[in-house]
Motif scaffolding. Structure first.
Motif, PDB file in Angstrom:
ATOM      1  N   LEU A 184       0.833  -1.196   0.000  1.00 14.18           N
ATOM      2  CA  LEU A 184       0.000   0.000   0.000  1.00 14.18           C
ATOM      3  C   LEU A 184       0.873   1.253   0.000  1.00 14.18           C
ATOM      4  CD1 LEU A 184      -0.019   1.002   3.226  1.00 14.18           C
ATOM      5  CD2 LEU A 184      -1.518  -0.976   3.393  1.00 14.18           C
ATOM      6  N   GLU A 185       0.208   2.385  -0.153  1.00 14.01           N
ATOM      7  CA  GLU A 185       0.933   3.615  -0.438  1.00 14.01           C
ATOM      8  C   GLU A 185       1.631   4.185   0.803  1.00 14.01           C
ATOM      9  OE1 GLU A 185      -1.536   6.373  -2.450  1.00 14.01           O
ATOM     10  OE2 GLU A 185       0.163   7.612  -3.060  1.00 14.01           O
ATOM     11  N   ALA A 186       2.945   4.254   0.737  1.00 12.71           N
ATOM     12  CA  ALA A 186       3.706   4.887   1.824  1.00 12.71           C
ATOM     13  C   ALA A 186       4.756   5.781   1.186  1.00 12.71           C
ATOM     14  CB  ALA A 186       4.381   3.830   2.682  1.00 12.71           C
ATOM     15  N   MET A 187       5.097   6.861   1.881  1.00 17.07           N
ATOM     16  CA  MET A 187       6.171   7.726   1.385  1.00 17.07           C
ATOM     17  C   MET A 187       7.242   7.793   2.459  1.00 17.07           C
ATOM     18  SD  MET A 187       4.165  10.633  -0.689  1.00 17.07           S
ATOM     19  CE  MET A 187       5.566  10.983  -1.702  1.00 17.07           C
ATOM     20  N   PHE A 188       8.479   7.682   2.009  1.00  9.67           N
ATOM     21  CA  PHE A 188       9.584   7.587   2.964  1.00  9.67           C
ATOM     22  C   PHE A 188      10.340   8.905   3.080  1.00  9.67           C
ATOM     23  CE2 PHE A 188       8.538   3.326   1.756  1.00  9.67           C
ATOM     24  CZ  PHE A 188       8.525   2.691   2.990  1.00  9.67           C
ATOM     25  N   THR A 189      10.712   9.212   4.282  1.00  8.14           N
ATOM     26  CA  THR A 189      11.439  10.434   4.595  1.00  8.14           C
ATOM     27  C   THR A 189      12.786  10.018   5.190  1.00  8.14           C
ATOM     28  OG1 THR A 189      11.303  12.515   5.828  1.00  8.14           O
ATOM     29  CG2 THR A 189      10.308  10.609   6.865  1.00  8.14           C
ATOM     30  N   PRO A 190      13.843  10.802   4.950  1.00 14.31           N
ATOM     31  CA  PRO A 190      15.176  10.352   5.391  1.00 14.31           C
ATOM     32  C   PRO A 190      15.242  10.026   6.882  1.00 14.31           C
ATOM     33  CG  PRO A 190      15.361  12.271   3.971  1.00 14.31           C
ATOM     34  CD  PRO A 190      13.894  12.082   4.233  1.00 14.31           C
ATOM     35  N   SER A 191      15.931   8.957   7.171  1.00 14.25           N
ATOM     36  CA  SER A 191      16.126   8.556   8.560  1.00 14.25           C
ATOM     37  C   SER A 191      17.073   9.542   9.256  1.00 14.25           C
ATOM     38  CB  SER A 191      16.740   7.157   8.598  1.00 14.25           C
ATOM     39  OG  SER A 191      17.179   6.869   9.899  1.00 14.25           O
ATOM     40  N   PRO A 192      16.829   9.807  10.522  1.00 11.00           N
ATOM     41  CA  PRO A 192      17.771  10.667  11.282  1.00 11.00           C
ATOM     42  C   PRO A 192      19.035   9.924  11.717  1.00 11.00           C
ATOM     43  CG  PRO A 192      15.906   9.995  12.663  1.00 11.00           C
ATOM     44  CD  PRO A 192      15.633   9.424  11.303  1.00 11.00           C
ATOM     45  N   ASP A 193      19.192   8.688  11.276  1.00  7.60           N
ATOM     46  CA  ASP A 193      20.320   7.810  11.580  1.00  7.60           C
ATOM     47  C   ASP A 193      21.648   8.568  11.732  1.00  7.60           C
ATOM     48  OD1 ASP A 193      22.277   5.913  11.547  1.00  7.60           O
ATOM     49  OD2 ASP A 193      21.597   4.903   9.719  1.00  7.60           O
ATOM     50  N   ALA A 194      22.213   8.547  12.922  1.00 10.65           N
ATOM     51  CA  ALA A 194      23.450   9.295  13.184  1.00 10.65           C
ATOM     52  C   ALA A 194      24.640   8.728  12.417  1.00 10.65           C
ATOM     53  CB  ALA A 194      23.746   9.298  14.681  1.00 10.65           C
ATOM     54  N   TYR A 195      24.564   7.464  12.011  1.00  8.22           N
ATOM     55  CA  TYR A 195      25.668   6.873  11.230  1.00  8.22           C
ATOM     56  C   TYR A 195      25.801   7.574   9.881  1.00  8.22           C
ATOM     57  CZ  TYR A 195      28.677   3.214   9.264  1.00  8.22           C
ATOM     58  OH  TYR A 195      29.725   2.521   8.699  1.00  8.22           O
ATOM     59  N   LEU A 196      24.710   8.176   9.416  1.00 13.83           N
ATOM     60  CA  LEU A 196      24.724   8.838   8.115  1.00 13.83           C
ATOM     61  C   LEU A 196      25.111  10.316   8.216  1.00 13.83           C
ATOM     62  CD1 LEU A 196      21.432   7.316   6.602  1.00 13.83           C
ATOM     63  CD2 LEU A 196      23.772   6.460   6.415  1.00 13.83           C
ATOM     64  N   ALA A 197      25.455  10.768   9.412  1.00 12.43           N
ATOM     65  CA  ALA A 197      25.853  12.166   9.585  1.00 12.43           C
ATOM     66  C   ALA A 197      27.060  12.495   8.700  1.00 12.43           C
ATOM     67  CB  ALA A 197      26.197  12.430  11.056  1.00 12.43           C
ATOM     68  N   ALA A 198      27.084  13.715   8.215  1.00 15.44           N
ATOM     69  CA  ALA A 198      28.253  14.144   7.429  1.00 15.44           C
ATOM     70  C   ALA A 198      29.468  14.187   8.361  1.00 15.44           C
ATOM     71  CB  ALA A 198      27.983  15.521   6.841  1.00 15.44           C
ATOM     72  N   PRO A 199      30.686  14.066   7.793  1.00 10.47           N
ATOM     73  CA  PRO A 199      31.873  14.128   8.654  1.00 10.47           C
ATOM     74  C   PRO A 199      31.849  15.402   9.510  1.00 10.47           C
ATOM     75  CG  PRO A 199      32.485  13.552   6.399  1.00 10.47           C
ATOM     76  CD  PRO A 199      31.021  13.861   6.373  1.00 10.47           C
ATOM     77  N   GLY A 200      32.029  15.220  10.791  1.00  9.46           N
ATOM     78  CA  GLY A 200      32.040  16.367  11.692  1.00  9.46           C
ATOM     79  C   GLY A 200      30.663  16.824  12.152  1.00  9.46           C
ATOM     80  N   GLN A 201      29.621  16.277  11.553  1.00 12.70           N
ATOM     81  CA  GLN A 201      28.264  16.692  11.947  1.00 12.70           C
ATOM     82  C   GLN A 201      27.828  15.914  13.195  1.00 12.70           C
ATOM     83  OE1 GLN A 201      24.986  15.523   9.359  1.00 12.70           O
ATOM     84  NE2 GLN A 201      24.006  17.518   9.598  1.00 12.70           N
ATOM     85  N   SER A 202      27.179  16.604  14.131  1.00 14.65           N
ATOM     86  CA  SER A 202      26.729  15.917  15.343  1.00 14.65           C
ATOM     87  C   SER A 202      25.466  15.115  15.040  1.00 14.65           C
ATOM     88  CB  SER A 202      26.432  16.936  16.442  1.00 14.65           C
ATOM     89  OG  SER A 202      25.254  17.661  16.101  1.00 14.65           O
ATOM     90  N   ALA A 203      25.183  14.146  15.930  1.00 16.02           N
ATOM     91  CA  ALA A 203      23.960  13.338  15.773  1.00 16.02           C
ATOM     92  C   ALA A 203      22.729  14.238  15.826  1.00 16.02           C
ATOM     93  CB  ALA A 203      23.905  12.294  16.880  1.00 16.02           C
TER      94      ALA A 203
END
Ligand code: PMP
Length: 464
Positions: A189-208
């Motif tokens: 069924l219809e769902a739309m996904f929004t980016p996870s706040p996953d801290a592992y995906l933080a940019a280098p130097g970016q805080s969680a």
């Protein structure tokens, strides 16, 4: 031969061969299971141990799919279930009730997260496994708007990338793990996904926290772009488990709560894996000081003894189904809804939380886990070590570099798993992510075994 036949003791491997002849295992490539994948032949459980027919002990570092919290065969829960079985094993929960269903609902609602200025969660709907609980919450959110009739376009669900909510078609629709979802895509069924706040995906130097704020901004854009179209946002608070034990800063939950309110969208917290003390508080939502409109519980709910789910709802949601006709009722049922044995196990588990001060005790155990996990960060193939309460995860990558994960053909996880089993620990990695999610009763010796074995498993998995 029966399970009580003493001959079985003399025949290691015999359960495996009988099993492979007739049992189709969950989430398993059976060709792999018949080949290189180990199979534990379990005779009984004892605290954090799984005990084989030959007496060999294996530490259950994954709490048997994250269900077991107080240890296997916990005597107080076992006794409560046995007592209940002699009294009332099951009764239809439509048009009938029993003390366990009532008392458990009362106690869950009393424990549920609260938020100043918000009306509390006041009703409990039972189901019989996590996925079914998620289906209930999705259907409730959807039907609530249908019943009201003034916002006919609110039919969509928003969900987080890399989230997981179960395997039934509705639950799978709001999950975002391609391996489980891809083949069924035409059915979903219809769902739309929004980016996870996953801290592992933080940019280098970016805080969680900054990474979580970015993800919240993306959620705001999604809601802005689809005004009046979403009935609910579903998420796993603090910890995306099946997605690789990925963790996020609680600020995301605060922002998501605010955005849902602004846009008239229900917030569904899937606390199926995070609930009952796993991430450091009784429920993960507490760490953000928020409460959801619907909260799904299962897994640890019964201490890991029996399948049961509970969906907690606000009075406003419950009210939306009240009418003189049946059509507006929530006509959802499972035969074993509110099963008395499962309720008895859940009540006994809640008693243990109170008598043993489990959440406070977990803080001490979690600190020991942190100390044991810290040295892993400097191992050459470890890209990240992260922790949320009683969960620690080790992300493996080539040369410890996030940008260069191992190839699937390297079978890093499988090799680590086999090594750990040989050393007496059930680690069962998620791909190349090893994690500790043990029963809360794990003791110091078992923790030491866990750490030592994990180091050996990483070495075995990552050696060329
Ligand atoms: N939600 C989450 C967050 C889960 O981790 C799981 C199970 N791993 C489910 C839902 C589904 O629960 P069940 O396996 O009992 O259907």
């Amino acid at each position: 031969m029966t399970i009580h036949d003493p001959a079985i003791l003399a025949e290691p491997g015999s359960w495996r061969s009988r099993d492979l002849a007739v049992v189709w295992h969950p989430c398993t490539q059976m060709r792999e299971q018949a080949g290189e994948l180990p199979m534990l032949e379990v005779a009984r459980g004892d605290g954090a141990w799984l005990v084989g027919h030959d007496g060999r002990r294996t530490l259950d570092a994954v709490s048997s799919w994250w269900t077991n919290i107080h240890g296997h065969a916990e005597p107080r829960i076992a006794e409560a279930v046995a007592r209940q079985a002699r009294t009332l094993e099951h009764v239809i929960l439509a048009g009938a009730t029993h003390p366990g269903a009532v008392e458990l609902a009362e106690r869950l609602l009393a424990l549920a997260p609260r938020q100043p200025g918000r009306a509390p969660l006041t009703k409990v709907f039972y189901a019989d496994n996590g996925s079914a609980g998620v289906e209930v919450a999705l259907k409730m959110a959807f039907q609530w708007f249908r019943n009201r009739g003034d916002e006919p376009r609110r039919t969509k669900f928003a969900a987080l990338s890399n989230g997981y909510h179960g395997e039934t078609i509705g639950a799978l629709s709001v999950g975002d793990i391609p391996l489980y979802r891809r083949v069924y895509a035409p059915l979903l069924l219809e769902a739309m996904f929004t980016p996870s706040p996953d801290a592992y995906l933080a940019a280098p130097g970016q805080s969680a926290a900054a990474c979580a704020e970015d993800a919240a901004d993306a959620l705001a854009r999604l809601f802005d772009d689809h005004p009046g179209e979403f009935c609910a946002l579903i998420l796993e608070p603090r910890l995306q488990c099946a997605g690789g034990m990925r963790m996020h800063d609680p600020v995301y939950l605060k922002r998501a709560r605010e955005l849902c309110d602004v846009h008239g969208v229900f917030l569904i917290a899937d606390e199926i894996a995070t609930g009952f003390g796993r991430t450091g508080t009784m429920f993960a939502c507490e760490q953000a000081g928020i409460m959801p409109d619907l909260m799904c519980l299962s897994k640890g709910l019964t201490g890991g003894f029996l399948p049961l789910a509970a969906v907690l709802a606000t009075e406003a949601i419950y009210d939306g189904f009240l009418d003189d006709t049946r059509e507006r009722a929530f006509l959802h049922s499972h035969s074993y809804t509110g099963n008395p044995l499962a309720c008895a196990a859940a009540l006994a588990s809640l008693d243990i939380f109170a008598s043993d001060d489990v959440v406070a005790r977990n803080r001490v155990t979690a600190a020991k886990m942190a100390a044991l996990a810290a040295p892993f960060a400097s191992l050459p193939h470890v890209a990240d070590v992260r922790q949320a309460g009683m969960v620690v995860a080790f992300e493996l990558a080539r040369d410890g570099n996030r940008a260069t994960p191992f190839a699937a053909s390297d079978k890093v996880g499988l090799r680590a798993h086999r090594e750990a089993i040989e050393r007496g620990v059930l680690l069962r990695p998620l791909g190349d992510i090893l994690y500790w999610m043990p029963p809360y009763c794990i003791d110091d010796d078992q923790l030491a075994l866990l750490a030592e074995t994990t180091a050996a498993a990483i070495a075995a998995g990552t050696c060329a």
